[in-house]
Scaffold this motif. Sequence first.
Motif, PDB file in Angstrom:
ATOM      1  N   MET A 121       7.472  -0.959   2.178  1.00  0.00           N
ATOM      2  CA  MET A 121       7.599  -2.058   3.127  1.00  0.00           C
ATOM      3  C   MET A 121       6.301  -2.241   3.916  1.00  0.00           C
ATOM      4  SD  MET A 121      10.804  -2.634   5.715  1.00  0.00           S
ATOM      5  CE  MET A 121      11.167  -4.268   6.369  1.00  0.00           C
ATOM      6  N   ALA A 122       5.695  -1.129   4.310  1.00  0.00           N
ATOM      7  CA  ALA A 122       4.432  -1.188   5.049  1.00  0.00           C
ATOM      8  C   ALA A 122       3.331  -1.816   4.196  1.00  0.00           C
ATOM      9  CB  ALA A 122       4.025   0.211   5.495  1.00  0.00           C
ATOM     10  N   LYS A 123       3.289  -1.471   2.920  1.00  0.00           N
ATOM     11  CA  LYS A 123       2.277  -2.052   2.022  1.00  0.00           C
ATOM     12  C   LYS A 123       2.467  -3.559   1.888  1.00  0.00           C
ATOM     13  CE  LYS A 123       1.842   2.206  -0.713  1.00  0.00           C
ATOM     14  NZ  LYS A 123       2.118   2.832  -2.038  1.00  0.00           N
ATOM     15  N   SER A 124       3.729  -3.978   1.732  1.00  0.00           N
ATOM     16  CA  SER A 124       4.004  -5.413   1.622  1.00  0.00           C
ATOM     17  C   SER A 124       3.713  -6.125   2.930  1.00  0.00           C
ATOM     18  CB  SER A 124       5.470  -5.632   1.215  1.00  0.00           C
ATOM     19  OG  SER A 124       5.726  -5.147  -0.080  1.00  0.00           O
ATOM     20  N   ALA A 125       4.046  -5.483   4.052  1.00  0.00           N
ATOM     21  CA  ALA A 125       3.766  -6.081   5.359  1.00  0.00           C
ATOM     22  C   ALA A 125       2.270  -6.313   5.535  1.00  0.00           C
ATOM     23  CB  ALA A 125       4.303  -5.183   6.473  1.00  0.00           C
ATOM     24  N   ASP A 126       1.472  -5.366   5.088  1.00  0.00           N
ATOM     25  CA  ASP A 126       0.025  -5.513   5.181  1.00  0.00           C
ATOM     26  C   ASP A 126      -0.450  -6.705   4.352  1.00  0.00           C
ATOM     27  OD1 ASP A 126      -2.656  -4.424   5.996  1.00  0.00           O
ATOM     28  OD2 ASP A 126      -2.876  -4.252   3.827  1.00  0.00           O
TER      29      ASP A 126
END
Length: 455
Positions: free
Chosen positions: A124-129
């Motif tokens: 999720m953090a990777k996609s948020a970035d």
Amino acid sequence: MLSFKFYISQFDVNDQLKPNQFVIPRKIASIWQIQHKMTGKLLFHFLSCDVEVLIDDTLPDTVVQVEPSIASHLSLLTHKRVQCIYDYKEKTFHFGPSVGVVIGDIQDSQENPFGTITNYVTEMAKSADAFHFPFHVFSYKDVTGSFIHGYTLHDGAWKKGTFPLPQVIYNRIGIRNQEKSVKGQDFFRKLTEMNIPYFNDQFLHKWDTYSHFSKEPTLTPYLPKTRQLKTRQDLTEMLNFASSIYLKPFWGKEGAGIIKVHKEKGSYFITYPTDRGWQTKNVKTIDQLVELLHVRIQKRQYLIQQSITPLHHLKTPVDFRILCIKNSLGEWQSCSAIARVGEDNKIVSNLSQGATQKKAISLLREFFPESEAVQIERFLHELAKHGAQVLDRETNGIYGELGFDFMLDNDIRVWILEVNIKPSKGDSIQLAKNTFPSIKLLLGFCEYLTGFSEY
């Protein structure tokens, strides 16, 4: 009037700038009709500062610069990628949208700091970035005033820091007692006071969910006969209605606490979980059955539900988990379907109890012609989406994610077994390497709740 979004891919801190100077590229200045050395304001959630806006012809189109004190004050030192919306009337640059995942406990482990949802929130953090969303994970216990002491993903590793409360919160507190604790309620009260939207509002127990669905005529045909277990009469009447029943705790999850009772040839067979695995006992009288169940149940609240006989060609318990997520328009969308196949000696098909999983359509194709398999899966998706809409209408708070468990019987009739308010992420099927199909939708919903999706 607000502008279209500007995607900042690099937030440079330039110590050569004078105090409160903010530098933007020529292209964005031309589009937004911003004059060199005009005064304005930067706003990141509830943090703001007045600035002098400079225009630089040499800056790449997605890069901005600030002097150090601005970056520090706005807590933007750790965020290189962020969205920006400009308010022409107020001459204000709005940064965001920051997304937070709140959990119960954080473990002292770099490999698995957030327990079973570590892999999920990492993706999720990777996609948020990629979406230019500042992203954090934190415990509700680690909030001081308007700031959190949490984690952000930096160069592939989770780094601890202090950040302002995010602009939208995804509630993944996994234990009801924590959510209902004084500190937990204080946290949610703080969010309400600050007008911070949060979703997956709170746990709903099985009886609440059944009660909401039973009010909707379009859903009642798919509900197994269910009643609360309050008296001996409740038990006997359900056993007269169905020779096989399930007793389920109101607050149970992942199959914990479930008891199966089967009546056959004057005997009652009771199957329940123990530390040594699933155990079956049989008694001859209803009095003995009540006594045995009393020991197992004690003072916990239980409901009774008729047992559904699965498709005759399936020798083990099988159910279908349909995941519904709200999208960037705030509308429910069904996004994934898996089949969970239980073990021979188990009465449940939860993955935590040893079940295996596969794509729902793959399992359906093993037993039905292609067109029928597709039709069944499509119906499961539509029924889940409709159920999500009903639950949304009947409950308070905001829900953005629901997991529906269905079963098919011998007549290919669909039954709604239960709904999970906070579907497990540790055992989510991955349709492609390092990809969870729900993440894009969920982040879109976060953007919707902050208002950034409108621009």
